[in-house]
Design an enzyme around this catalytic site. Structure first.
Site, PDB file in Angstrom:
ATOM      1  N   TYR A 179      42.503  33.695  29.165  1.00  0.00           N
ATOM      2  CA  TYR A 179      42.928  35.424  29.981  1.00  0.00           C
ATOM      3  C   TYR A 179      44.098  35.433  30.745  1.00  0.00           C
ATOM      4  O   TYR A 179      44.646  36.362  31.278  1.00  0.00           O
ATOM      5  CB  TYR A 179      41.176  35.713  30.186  1.00  0.00           C
ATOM      6  CG  TYR A 179      41.315  36.502  31.670  1.00  0.00           C
ATOM      7  CD1 TYR A 179      41.190  37.948  31.113  1.00  0.00           C
ATOM      8  CD2 TYR A 179      41.213  36.405  32.600  1.00  0.00           C
ATOM      9  CE1 TYR A 179      41.073  39.147  31.738  1.00  0.00           C
ATOM     10  CE2 TYR A 179      41.249  37.416  33.685  1.00  0.00           C
ATOM     11  CZ  TYR A 179      40.873  39.122  32.788  1.00  0.00           C
ATOM     12  OH  TYR A 179      40.701  40.079  34.078  1.00  0.00           O
TER      13      TYR A 179
ATOM     14  N   LYS B  92      47.416  37.879  31.163  1.00  0.00           N
ATOM     15  CA  LYS B  92      47.072  39.099  32.297  1.00  0.00           C
ATOM     16  C   LYS B  92      48.190  39.039  32.623  1.00  0.00           C
ATOM     17  O   LYS B  92      49.402  40.359  33.080  1.00  0.00           O
ATOM     18  CB  LYS B  92      46.040  39.392  33.578  1.00  0.00           C
ATOM     19  CG  LYS B  92      44.742  39.559  32.552  1.00  0.00           C
ATOM     20  CD  LYS B  92      44.501  41.239  31.967  1.00  0.00           C
ATOM     21  CE  LYS B  92      44.455  42.118  33.349  1.00  0.00           C
ATOM     22  NZ  LYS B  92      43.658  43.186  32.742  1.00  0.00           N
TER      23      LYS B  92
HETATM   24  N1  LIG Z   1      35.979  42.494  36.159  1.00  0.00           N
HETATM   25  C1  LIG Z   1      36.708  41.797  37.009  1.00  0.00           C
HETATM   26  O1  LIG Z   1      36.029  41.372  38.911  1.00  0.00           O
HETATM   27  C2  LIG Z   1      38.105  42.183  37.127  1.00  0.00           C
HETATM   28  C3  LIG Z   1      38.317  42.760  35.694  1.00  0.00           C
HETATM   29  N2  LIG Z   1      40.305  43.153  36.305  1.00  0.00           N
HETATM   30  C4  LIG Z   1      40.798  43.843  34.892  1.00  0.00           C
HETATM   31  O2  LIG Z   1      39.717  45.133  35.226  1.00  0.00           O
HETATM   32  C5  LIG Z   1      40.158  45.887  34.521  1.00  0.00           C
HETATM   33  C6  LIG Z   1      38.760  45.972  33.845  1.00  0.00           C
HETATM   34  O3  LIG Z   1      37.809  44.898  33.947  1.00  0.00           O
HETATM   35  P1  LIG Z   1      36.124  45.137  33.497  1.00  0.00           P
HETATM   36  O4  LIG Z   1      35.715  47.065  33.977  1.00  0.00           O
HETATM   37  O5  LIG Z   1      35.475  44.570  34.592  1.00  0.00           O
HETATM   38  O6  LIG Z   1      35.550  44.997  31.957  1.00  0.00           O
HETATM   39  P2  LIG Z   1      35.187  46.726  31.084  1.00  0.00           P
HETATM   40  O7  LIG Z   1      34.778  44.520  29.900  1.00  0.00           O
HETATM   41  O8  LIG Z   1      33.659  46.258  31.606  1.00  0.00           O
HETATM   42  O9  LIG Z   1      35.586  47.322  31.029  1.00  0.00           O
HETATM   43  C7  LIG Z   1      36.836  47.112  29.496  1.00  0.00           C
HETATM   44  C8  LIG Z   1      37.077  48.157  28.900  1.00  0.00           C
HETATM   45  O10 LIG Z   1      38.069  48.040  28.044  1.00  0.00           O
HETATM   46  C9  LIG Z   1      36.969  48.284  26.801  1.00  0.00           C
HETATM   47  N3  LIG Z   1      38.386  47.752  25.561  1.00  0.00           N
HETATM   48  C10 LIG Z   1      37.976  46.356  25.397  1.00  0.00           C
HETATM   49  N4  LIG Z   1      39.063  46.356  24.020  1.00  0.00           N
HETATM   50  C11 LIG Z   1      39.507  47.398  24.250  1.00  0.00           C
HETATM   51  C12 LIG Z   1      40.525  48.078  22.776  1.00  0.00           C
HETATM   52  N5  LIG Z   1      40.839  47.133  21.766  1.00  0.00           N
HETATM   53  N6  LIG Z   1      40.530  49.093  22.953  1.00  0.00           N
HETATM   54  C13 LIG Z   1      40.233  49.881  23.745  1.00  0.00           C
HETATM   55  N7  LIG Z   1      39.296  49.639  24.957  1.00  0.00           N
HETATM   56  C14 LIG Z   1      38.999  48.409  24.885  1.00  0.00           C
HETATM   57  C15 LIG Z   1      36.332  47.796  26.659  1.00  0.00           C
HETATM   58  O11 LIG Z   1      35.384  48.610  25.672  1.00  0.00           O
HETATM   59  C16 LIG Z   1      35.713  47.974  27.919  1.00  0.00           C
HETATM   60  O12 LIG Z   1      35.155  49.783  27.890  1.00  0.00           O
HETATM   61  C17 LIG Z   1      40.602  44.592  33.281  1.00  0.00           C
HETATM   62  O13 LIG Z   1      41.930  45.003  32.561  1.00  0.00           O
HETATM   63  C18 LIG Z   1      40.859  43.697  33.927  1.00  0.00           C
HETATM   64  O14 LIG Z   1      41.278  42.067  33.229  1.00  0.00           O
HETATM   65  C19 LIG Z   1      41.058  42.416  36.793  1.00  0.00           C
HETATM   66  C20 LIG Z   1      40.403  42.268  37.932  1.00  0.00           C
HETATM   67  C21 LIG Z   1      39.028  41.594  37.756  1.00  0.00           C
HETATM   68  C1  LIG Z   2      29.738  27.342  39.060  1.00  0.00           C
HETATM   69  C2  LIG Z   2      28.957  28.732  38.678  1.00  0.00           C
HETATM   70  C3  LIG Z   2      27.897  27.691  39.854  1.00  0.00           C
HETATM   71  O1  LIG Z   2      27.342  29.302  40.273  1.00  0.00           O
HETATM   72  C4  LIG Z   2      29.736  29.973  39.302  1.00  0.00           C
HETATM   73  C5  LIG Z   2      29.772  30.378  38.024  1.00  0.00           C
HETATM   74  C6  LIG Z   2      30.967  31.901  38.617  1.00  0.00           C
HETATM   75  C7  LIG Z   2      32.156  32.499  37.658  1.00  0.00           C
HETATM   76  C8  LIG Z   2      31.316  33.538  36.308  1.00  0.00           C
HETATM   77  C9  LIG Z   2      32.726  34.095  38.589  1.00  0.00           C
HETATM   78  C10 LIG Z   2      33.081  32.643  39.521  1.00  0.00           C
HETATM   79  C11 LIG Z   2      34.680  33.954  39.656  1.00  0.00           C
HETATM   80  C12 LIG Z   2      34.911  34.545  38.118  1.00  0.00           C
HETATM   81  C13 LIG Z   2      36.274  34.820  38.267  1.00  0.00           C
HETATM   82  C14 LIG Z   2      36.906  35.517  39.055  1.00  0.00           C
HETATM   83  O2  LIG Z   2      36.121  37.251  40.447  1.00  0.00           O
HETATM   84  C15 LIG Z   2      38.583  35.943  39.249  1.00  0.00           C
HETATM   85  C16 LIG Z   2      38.369  37.080  37.638  1.00  0.00           C
HETATM   86  C17 LIG Z   2      39.487  37.952  37.480  1.00  0.00           C
HETATM   87  C18 LIG Z   2      39.567  38.837  36.451  1.00  0.00           C
HETATM   88  O3  LIG Z   2      40.535  39.812  36.577  1.00  0.00           O
HETATM   89  C19 LIG Z   2      38.178  39.408  35.302  1.00  0.00           C
HETATM   90  C20 LIG Z   2      37.480  38.396  35.958  1.00  0.00           C
HETATM   91  C21 LIG Z   2      37.388  37.068  36.533  1.00  0.00           C
HETATM   92  C22 LIG Z   2      37.922  35.600  35.524  1.00  0.00           C
HETATM   93  C23 LIG Z   2      35.688  36.693  37.552  1.00  0.00           C
HETATM   94  C24 LIG Z   2      34.930  35.531  36.471  1.00  0.00           C
HETATM   95  C25 LIG Z   2      33.472  34.789  36.474  1.00  0.00           C
HETATM   96  C26 LIG Z   2      34.209  34.457  37.696  1.00  0.00           C
HETATM   97  C27 LIG Z   2      34.799  32.763  36.788  1.00  0.00           C
END
Ligand SMILES: NC(=O)C1=CN([C@@H]2O[C@H](COP(=O)(O)OP(=O)(O)OC[C@H]3O[C@@H](n4cnc5c(N)ncnc54)[C@H](O)[C@@H]3O)[C@@H](O)[C@H]2O)C=CC1
Ligand SMILES: C[C@@H](CO)CCC[C@@H](C)[C@H]1CC[C@H]2[C@@H]3[C@H](O)CC4=CC(=O)CC[C@]4(C)[C@H]3CC[C@]12C
Length: 466
Positions: free
Chosen positions: A256, A260
């Site tokens: 992952y 990214k």
């Molecule tokens: N959730 C988090 O804490 C963080 C997320 N991100 C980034 O933010 C972005 C959004 O993440 P989330 O909303 O958390 O994830 P999510 O899984 O809720 O949203 C991702 C979306 O992309 C779509 N998708 C996946 N594969 C696809 C494909 N082949 N074609 C078209 N659409 C596709 C999914 O259907 C989904 O709706 C991602 O790029 C992720 O890497 C960055 C930092 C933290």
């Molecule tokens: C050890 C466990 C005991 O409670 C807790 C495990 C928590 C994990 C599942 C999360 C802790 C940190 C999270 C990640 C972090 O916030 C940064 C991220 C950034 C992204 O771009 C995608 C998601 C994630 C990797 C996020 C995923 C879940 C954790 C590893």
């Protein structure tokens, strides 16, 4: 993810669409129309939750006696609750004092991954905060039925079911768009998908988006990167309140963060490339830390796990380890602001990265979650002495082994594995004002507001504690 209110349902009520109504009207996009009933079947439970939410909101407004226009906070709350959409609680609208005329609406935006956790917030934020929007294309592998509700507003909302790994589908969706916000990605740190699939979606998908911009003449590309492209690294070096210029050894093994990081590099390198028509591409990348807020699946998982354990969660991470978090509404707002400012500030912002930050406090992952789960009746039990780190690592390794052994039979993908344990157990927080300096970003939601909204969402969740 999708909170829906009766107000919204009323505003955006429409006849049930046929699969063909999901097709882009000018026929540029050949989508694979998914019967809405199937999508609805997956998400129907949200309706009850949204009804509750709207009821709660109105009760709260009445209690405060501020008689506001539906969807706009009253004066008394303006300081802490800016007039902006909360996921599903407000309908699309314009900023105060802005006329809604056809002449001002001339931009076409495309949001990839627009039905994901972050994507949905970006879509709603654009409808609320981009008065120049004429068409909003929402591209996702899985379309949410909630999109249909947005289709009767002043902006043409075009739902496109497509796959970023398919270059022709991406090119068709990008053609004619002024701005692309590329949030689509495979967020998998649990071993659910193969490394190949993660690369295919995150790296090849991003390549396809860049090439589509170049071929079709789209000039502005905003990419959702991640703090993970920097760290925590495999050596688990702490990154303590660092910024975009803080030196850090960004070495990863997990697919992952590797994917990214590669994708981010591609996006930044593409800045300045000539696009069809002779102008140049302007790109930038946003790096959210761990996002939280309405629709956050992992928060949902922890909450349900706590309920199953009789209202308790067990501490596994020392309270001294700081983990960066940012509210989804602020992440969405930053994307919208970047998209709006890229043209005017191309020389400054093009090819840049920005951490996404807000006023969320620096805490450990678990203590931060308790800010929301605590008021919902869960308790964090301090078992630090009972479960030492070495034992947790042993369990995490056992999980990884089980995952590998069971793979031919079933998918075993628990939250705890060596990677997630290392990420959660390594300090990684940002402290920066680069986004403010470069494009005037200020968090739209205060910490208090972000917290209240998230708590309200947890409380409204199915199976909540009374
Ligand atoms: N959730 C988090 O804490 C963080 C997320 N991100 C980034 O933010 C972005 C959004 O993440 P989330 O909303 O958390 O994830 P999510 O899984 O809720 O949203 C991702 C979306 O992309 C779509 N998708 C996946 N594969 C696809 C494909 N082949 N074609 C078209 N659409 C596709 C999914 O259907 C989904 O709706 C991602 O790029 C992720 O890497 C960055 C930092 C933290
Ligand atoms: C050890 C466990 C005991 O409670 C807790 C495990 C928590 C994990 C599942 C999360 C802790 C940190 C999270 C990640 C972090 O916030 C940064 C991220 C950034 C992204 O771009 C995608 C998601 C994630 C990797 C996020 C995923 C879940 C954790 C590893």
């Amino acid at each position: 993810m999708g909170m829906r209110s009766p107000h919204l349902l009323h505003l955006y009520s429409h006849p049930a669409p046929s699969p063909s109504s999901l097709l882009e009207p000018e026929g540029r996009v050949a989508t694979r129309g998914r019967p809405v009933a199937r999508v609805w079947g997956m998400q129907g439970w949200r309706l009850g939750w949204c009804l509750f939410l709207e009821w709660a909101r109105r009760e709260e407004e009445q209690a405060e006696g501020d008689g506001v226009l539906a969807g706009w906070p009253g004066r008394a709350r303006e300081k802490t609750a800016p007039p902006v959409v909360g996921l599903g609680t407000l309908g699309p609208g314009l900023q105060p004092g802005m006329a809604d005329s056809a002449e001002t609406r001339k931009l076409v935006y495309l949001v990839t991954g627009g039905c994901g956790f972050l994507g949905e917030h970006v879509v709603r934020m654009l409808l609320q905060r981009e008065p120049r929007l004429s068409e909003l294309r929402v591209f996702d592998l899985h379309l949410g039925a909630w999109l249909e509700e947005l289709k009767t507003g002043p902006v043409q909302v075009t739902a496109i079911q497509g796959d970023v790994t398919q270059a022709h589908e991406v090119a068709a969706a990008v053609a004619g768009a002024h701005v692309v916000i590329h949030t689509a990605g495979l967020v998998d740190v649990f071993g659910r998908a193969s490394p190949e699939t993660i690369y295919e979606v995150n790296v090849q998908g991003t390549k396809n988006v860049i090439e589509a911009c170049v071929q079709t003449g789209t000039r502005f590309l905003v990419y959702t990167s991640s703090m993970e492209v920097v760290g925590p690294n495999i050596k688990r070096h702490p990154f303590y309140r660092g910024n975009e210029d803080t030196p850090y050894e960004a070495i990863h093994r997990h697919p992952y963060p590797c994917s990214k990081a590669q994708a981010e590099r591609l996006v930044l390198e593409a800045n300045g490339r000539e696009v069809h028509g002779g102008l140049s591409l302007v790109t930038c990348a946003l790096r959210p830390t761990g996002i939280y807020g309405e629709g956050h699946q992992i928060m949902r998982d922890f909450y349900h796990q706590g309920l199953r354990l009789g209202g308790r969660l067990f501490r596994a991470i020392p309270a001294s380890v700081e983990h960066g978090r940012v509210y989804v509404g602020n992440v969405a707002w930053m994307h919208v602001l970047v998209a709006q400012e890229l043209e005017q500030r191309a020389a400054l912002m093009g090819g840049q990265v920005y951490y996404c930050y807000d006023e969320s406090p620096y805490k450990s992952y678990e203590d931060f979650n308790m800010e929301f789960l605590g008021p919902c009746g869960l308790r964090l039990v301090d078992t630090r002495l009972l479960v030492p780190y070495w034992l947790l690592m042993l369990l995490a390794t056992l999980n990884a082994l089980l995952q590998w052994l069971l793979r031919p039979l079933l998918l075993y993908a628990p939250l705890l594995n060596p990677y997630t344990l290392a990420v959660a157990n390594t300090t990684f927080t940002v402290s920066t004002n680069k986004a403010q300096r470069h494009f005037g970003y200020k968090p739209l939601f205060s910490w208090e507001d972000s917290r209240t909204r998230t708590i309200r969402w947890v409380k409204a969740m199915e199976g909540s504690a009374p």
